[in-house]
Design an enzyme around this catalytic site. Structure first.
Site, PDB file in Angstrom:
ATOM      1  N   ASP A  75      -1.904   0.099  -3.743  1.00  0.00           N
ATOM      2  CA  ASP A  75      -0.972   0.679  -4.222  1.00  0.00           C
ATOM      3  C   ASP A  75      -1.136   0.961  -5.574  1.00  0.00           C
ATOM      4  OD1 ASP A  75      -0.618  -1.926  -4.356  1.00  0.00           O
ATOM      5  OD2 ASP A  75       1.221  -2.414  -3.253  1.00  0.00           O
ATOM      6  N   GLU A 134       6.827   0.337  -3.606  1.00  0.00           N
ATOM      7  CA  GLU A 134       8.160  -0.588  -3.774  1.00  0.00           C
ATOM      8  C   GLU A 134       9.050   0.134  -3.212  1.00  0.00           C
ATOM      9  OE1 GLU A 134       8.198  -3.393  -4.998  1.00  0.00           O
ATOM     10  OE2 GLU A 134       6.223  -3.677  -6.034  1.00  0.00           O
TER      11      GLU A 134
HETATM   12  C1  LIG Z   1       5.675  -7.000  -2.381  1.00  0.00           C
HETATM   13  C2  LIG Z   1       7.089  -6.716  -2.541  1.00  0.00           C
HETATM   14  O1  LIG Z   1       7.861  -7.232  -3.285  1.00  0.00           O
HETATM   15  N1  LIG Z   1       7.505  -5.604  -1.927  1.00  0.00           N
HETATM   16  C3  LIG Z   1       8.784  -5.086  -1.902  1.00  0.00           C
HETATM   17  C4  LIG Z   1       8.931  -4.006  -1.146  1.00  0.00           C
HETATM   18  C5  LIG Z   1      10.501  -3.227  -1.216  1.00  0.00           C
HETATM   19  C6  LIG Z   1      10.785  -2.626   0.059  1.00  0.00           C
HETATM   20  C7  LIG Z   1      12.143  -2.066  -0.106  1.00  0.00           C
HETATM   21  N2  LIG Z   1      12.214  -0.992  -1.067  1.00  0.00           N
HETATM   22  C8  LIG Z   1      13.206  -2.895  -0.059  1.00  0.00           C
HETATM   23  O2  LIG Z   1      13.647  -3.125  -0.888  1.00  0.00           O
HETATM   24  O3  LIG Z   1      13.795  -3.259   1.165  1.00  0.00           O
HETATM   25  C9  LIG Z   1       9.893  -6.139  -1.827  1.00  0.00           C
HETATM   26  O4  LIG Z   1      11.053  -6.146  -2.285  1.00  0.00           O
HETATM   27  O5  LIG Z   1       9.539  -7.152  -1.046  1.00  0.00           O
END
Ligand SMILES: CC(=O)N[C@@H](CCC[C@H](N)C(=O)O)C(=O)O
Length: 382
Positions: A75, A134
């Site tokens: 990513d 993200e």
């Molecule tokens: C690995 C990581 O930190 N990923 C993010 C992914 C965000 C997903 C989405 N935008 C949400 O907030 O549900 C995380 O916050 O876990």
């Protein structure tokens, strides 16, 4: 031809760390990646743009005698976080930081690509440079744009995420779900503003929203099997303008997380029911958006994960640990719902967590990560 040096990996990581960009705006980042790839031997490389996703890119290394096509995804995006580390190479883009380690992810991917551009693999290998992990589910957008079809169809896909709590260079993985599925919650309540002295003439949305937030906290406590678990977090609320004005509107933004999709759906149902109840009880309008997009649980493929873990455990030079699942989300979950594969951790030894403004992953993980994954992919293609 010489493999990439630790010094070059370090430079790539430092360069990328300084130019973090938000989801779907990774223009400088992908330009840097394209320039790096352009100076590699081009003999075995083919590239492909992604319609409607200008910051995404695919690079294929053509195998000698291909019987399968493997995929490796990184990513590209940073986060809206103001960096507070003392790193000499800290972010130059104010208010944006690689606080989730995607600079490390990209560097490892480029290190592996560098190797295979110089040493032709037996099978085909597709590198996915994916924007918007993200937010906006770049993985889903990329897959749904139908680029991974025909000669670009992938048989097995791999990707990593850095892990601050593992020693630098340690590989971690597990069978089954590695990361949670997530759903973003957006709520706007609309009532009636008024003077603080005349509550009977107004409809106070701060009171309504407070009840809603509290009721939401009963879902995991009272509706979810404790053995299965889940998360409902409201991370931001906004309402009101003055101490003596009743707020006619209030909004909230949060996240639902669980390791199983069925739990996510059950929690979503409870959020809807509670929201309807609040709207009725407070005689207000409730605009609720539950947005999951591609953030499905990251479910590792059984057979490929068994093979991955067995390989990693068998290497004297690789430190491997079987890990617990984490409630972080990843749109790699969407790719894994379409293509069998494995997501795994790369330890980066930092006292600060993912998304912290102080996160400073150890660059010592880069060389170990590149070597471990390159050797694994060579073994897969032997
Ligand atoms: C690995 C990581 O930190 N990923 C993010 C992914 C965000 C997903 C989405 N935008 C949400 O907030 O549900 C995380 O916050 O876990």
């Amino acid at each position: 031809m010489k493999d990439i040096t630790e010094t070059t990996l370090l430079k790539i990581r430092q360069d990328l760390h300084q130019i973090p960009e938000l989801a779907l705006n990774e223009f400088q980042t992908i330009k840097y990646i394209r320039q790096f790839v352009a100076q590699l031997p081009q003999e075995y490389l083919v590239t492909k743009d992604i319609p409607n996703l200008p910051t995404g890119w695919l690079v294929k290394v053509i195998g000698k005698n291909p019987t399968q096509t493997l995929g490796y995804r990184t990513d590209l995006d940073g986060l809206a976080v103001t960096e507070k580390t003392n790193l000499a190479f800290k972010s130059k883009n104010i208010g944006i930081m690689h606080a989730c380690g995607h600079d490390m992810h990209m560097t490892v991917a480029l290190g592996i690509l560098d190797h295979f551009a110089k040493h032709q693999p037996n099978d085909n290998l597709i590198f996915i440079f994916q924007p918007a992990e993200e937010n906006f589910a770049g993985g889903m957008q990329l897959y749904d744009s139908n680029v991974l079809v025909g000669d670009w169809k992938i048989d097995a896909i791999y990707g990593l995420h850095i892990n601050p709590s593992l020693p630098a260079g340690t590989i971690g993985c597990r069978q089954g779900t590695l990361f949670a599925g997530t759903t973003e919650i957006h709520l706007k309540l609309v009532g009636k503003s008024g003077h603080a002295a005349f509550p009977q003439d107004a409809n106070d949305m701060i009171v309504a929203l407070s009840q809603w937030v509290n009721l939401l906290q009963t879902i995991v406590a009272r509706n979810v099997d404790p053995i299965i678990g889940g998360v409902v977090t409201i991370g931001a609320i906004e309402a009101g303008s003055a101490n003596n004005v009743i707020a006619g509107e209030a909004s909230a933004h949060g996240t639902i997380r669980a390791l199983k999709q069925s739990t996510i759906l059950a929690i979503q149902d409870r959020v809807k029911t509670i929201t309807d109840g609040i709207a009725q009880a407070f005689d207000c309008q409730a605009q609720l958006i539950l947005q999951q997009d591609g953030y499905l649980p990251v479910e590792n493929n059984d057979k490929l994960t068994t093979e991955f873990i067995k390989y990693m455990k068998g290497q004297a030079k690789i430190d491997f640990v079987e890990t617990n699942p984490a409630m972080t989300g990843e749109d790699f979950g969407y790719l894994l719902s379409k293509i069998p594969g494995v997501m795994f951790w790369l330890g980066v030894d930092s006292p600060y967590s993912l998304h912290s403004e102080y996160l400073a992953p150890s660059s010592n993980a880069l060389n170990t990560g590149v070597n471990a994954i390159t050797k694994f992919l060579e073994y897969k293609m032997a």
